[in-house]
Design an enzyme around this catalytic site. Structure first.
Site, PDB file in Angstrom:
ATOM      1  N   TYR A   1      37.745 167.805 -66.830  1.00 56.49           N
ATOM      2  CA  TYR A   1      39.092 168.069 -66.325  1.00 56.49           C
ATOM      3  C   TYR A   1      39.673 169.306 -67.031  1.00 56.49           C
ATOM      4  CZ  TYR A   1      44.050 167.418 -65.445  1.00 56.49           C
ATOM      5  OH  TYR A   1      45.355 167.618 -65.091  1.00 56.49           O
TER       6      TYR A   1
ATOM      7  N   LYS B   1      46.661 158.817 -61.717  1.00 57.94           N
ATOM      8  CA  LYS B   1      45.903 159.009 -60.474  1.00 57.94           C
ATOM      9  C   LYS B   1      45.715 157.679 -59.744  1.00 57.94           C
ATOM     10  CE  LYS B   1      45.738 163.163 -62.110  1.00 57.94           C
ATOM     11  NZ  LYS B   1      44.618 163.680 -62.859  1.00 57.94           N
TER      12      LYS B   1
ATOM     13  N   ASP C   1      35.466 159.689 -69.486  1.00 62.05           N
ATOM     14  CA  ASP C   1      36.650 159.778 -68.629  1.00 62.05           C
ATOM     15  C   ASP C   1      36.286 159.143 -67.283  1.00 62.05           C
ATOM     16  OD1 ASP C   1      38.661 160.530 -66.812  1.00 62.05           O
ATOM     17  OD2 ASP C   1      39.072 162.421 -67.856  1.00 62.05           O
TER      18      ASP C   1
ATOM     19  N   ARG D   1      58.423 152.891 -79.706  1.00 57.79           N
ATOM     20  CA  ARG D   1      57.433 153.969 -79.791  1.00 57.79           C
ATOM     21  C   ARG D   1      56.061 153.378 -80.130  1.00 57.79           C
ATOM     22  NH1 ARG D   1      58.830 157.093 -84.157  1.00 57.79           N
ATOM     23  NH2 ARG D   1      57.051 156.322 -85.320  1.00 57.79           N
TER      24      ARG D   1
HETATM   25  C1  LIG Z   1      44.513 164.234 -64.062  1.00 59.08           C
HETATM   26  C2  LIG Z   1      43.352 164.013 -64.924  1.00 59.08           C
HETATM   27  C3  LIG Z   1      43.483 163.994 -66.325  1.00 59.08           C
HETATM   28  C4  LIG Z   1      44.806 164.246 -67.007  1.00 59.08           C
HETATM   29  O1  LIG Z   1      45.741 163.276 -66.700  1.00 59.08           O
HETATM   30  P1  LIG Z   1      47.349 163.524 -66.746  1.00 59.08           P
HETATM   31  O2  LIG Z   1      47.899 162.163 -66.505  1.00 59.08           O
HETATM   32  O3  LIG Z   1      47.674 164.514 -65.680  1.00 59.08           O
HETATM   33  O4  LIG Z   1      47.661 164.051 -68.103  1.00 59.08           O
HETATM   34  C5  LIG Z   1      42.352 163.760 -67.068  1.00 59.08           C
HETATM   35  N1  LIG Z   1      41.146 163.567 -66.504  1.00 59.08           N
HETATM   36  C6  LIG Z   1      40.973 163.586 -65.170  1.00 59.08           C
HETATM   37  C7  LIG Z   1      39.620 163.375 -64.592  1.00 59.08           C
HETATM   38  C8  LIG Z   1      42.074 163.807 -64.331  1.00 59.08           C
HETATM   39  O5  LIG Z   1      41.901 163.852 -63.003  1.00 59.08           O
END
Ligand SMILES: *Cc1c(COP(=O)(O)O)cnc(C)c1O
Length: 396
Positions: free
Chosen positions: A115, A212, A187, A62
């Site tokens: 997001y 992504k 982000d 963990r």
């Molecule tokens: C998809 C996404 C997130 C969240 O990610 P998850 O892996 O789905 O929790 C955060 N920021 C952006 C810009 C995203 O496209």
């Protein structure tokens, strides 16, 4: 770990080699998937040293795990950061970061187009802990700067944004954050470390949904945060306790995806530019949102801070949502799904995906047309994608 040994090394070499040469079990040449929950320590003094961080090693998965560690090291090197730690998902990375950095009575400044999950943390969860949240108009650099200069603990940025690809001026806003002593978080999911490095522009932390483009094959969830060592250490300490740990199997898939990151992103940048140019000139298309287009609002800022304009674009159709109803089912080479960043082209209307909870009036206020389609352009041969989109548009 120092970054010195990576000085002068380029992104694709880093993506392939970073973290890979640390010496694995029985000299295996590929990173093993270590599914062991715990680690044996026959010598109690040694065990104590590992447990207190004085000696390299692992105690319990963990907290840390050898496969996960390689993923963190690759991302750390790609973002040229002091440290990195990983999470089960991108949202885990974002929420752990915000809850680590913010305490009751403090203030966070951000934008309206973050997001969807991040917006919900801002609107519903942080306020429960008496944290003051200010969400500015996304492309109003003056407003964001002014709100930041009023004082805040965290300045949280995201660029380009979902779904209309708005661009924030990172250098300017990070400077504003610095002026008031805020921790600046960016982000970087849409851009990836291939197209943009916010830490090089002065940000303290950069966060990714590894689900992504980082993984790139739509088969593993994950998140990561890279940046200043003391901050990453604090966030890691919080994550270790709340348990949003990245699984070794997912870490392996993300690592495998990372090796081709630059190849994929260069191709996706290129494909998106060609598709955006095609759509811009199509009579069934109303608007195209892509920072690579010269007449797009964010083009000049994007050109300054990005090396490529990303594989993400969106466009609206003439004829409202009915046009979307006719267009989407005719597409042959795209998943119709709420996802992005995979090797396959993916399309979806924000009206039914990322912004489904909002009313039409709220979407309009955010500048999201009802007939908007978000498109994550894949690595296919772009001629095929363009002729596929063309036939689907002709058939509306
Ligand atoms: C998809 C996404 C997130 C969240 O990610 P998850 O892996 O789905 O929790 C955060 N920021 C952006 C810009 C995203 O496209």
């Amino acid at each position: 770990m120092s970054n010195q040994k990576w000085d002068g090394i380029h992104q694709s070499t880093k993506a392939v080699w970073a973290g890979e040469t640390d010496g694995f079990f029985e000299g295996v040449a590929q990173v093993p998937i270590v599914n062991s929950v715990s680690y044996n320590h026959d010598d109690v003094d040694e065990w104590f040293e590992v447990a207190t961080g004085k000696r390299k090693g692992h105690i319990y998965s963990r907290n840390t795990n050898p496969t996960v560690k390689v993923f963190e090291e690759k991302m750390r090197v790609l973002e040229n950061a002091e440290a990195a730690t990983s999470f089960a998902t991108g949202m885990a990375a974002i929420s752990n970061t915000l809850f680590t950095l913010l305490s009751p009575g403090e203030r966070v400044v951000s934008v309206k187009d973050t997001y969807g999950g991040t917006s919900i943390v801002f609107l519903e969860h942080l306020p429960r802990f008496d944290i003051d949240v200010t969400m500015c108009e996304t492309e109003d650099q003056d407003e964001i700067e002014a709100e930041c200069l009023k004082g805040c603990t965290v300045l949280y940025l995201e660029t380009p944004t979902n779904p209309t690809m708005k661009v924030l001026d990172l250098k300017r806003l990070i400077a504003a954050g610095k002026k008031v002593g805020a921790t600046v978080v960016v982000d970087n999911t849409f851009a990836t470390p291939i197209n943009q490095n916010p830490l090089a522009l002065g940000a303290d932390l950069v966060v990714h949904s590894a689900t992504k483009f980082i993984g790139g094959h739509s088969d593993a969830l994950g998140g990561v945060i890279c940046g200043k060592k003391d901050l990453v250490q604090k966030i890691y300490a919080f994550r270790e306790i709340n348990g949003a740990t990245l699984d070794a199997n997912s870490a392996y898939l993300l690592l495998r995806g990372l090796k081709t990151l630059k190849l994929r992103i260069e191709r996706q940048n290129d494909n998106a530019m060609k598709l955006a140019t095609f759509l811009e000139n199509h009579q069934k298309v109303d608007q195209v949102f892509y920072p690579g287009l010269k007449n797009s609002k964010g083009h000049d800022i994007a050109k300054n801070q990005m090396r490529g304009f990303s594989g993400m674009l969106s466009f609206s159709l003439k004829g409202g949502f009915d046009a979307v109803r006719h267009f989407l089912p005719q597409i042959r080479f795209a998943h119709r799904a709420a996802h992005l960043g995979g090797v396959e082209t993916i399309v979806g209307p924000p009206r039914t995906t990322s912004h489904v909870e909002l009313t039409e009036a709220q979407r309009t206020k955010l500048g999201i047309p009802e007939s908007l389609i978000r498109c994550s352009v894949g690595i296919e041969d772009i001629e095929d994608i363009i002729s596929d989109f063309d036939q689907a548009l002709q058939n509306i």
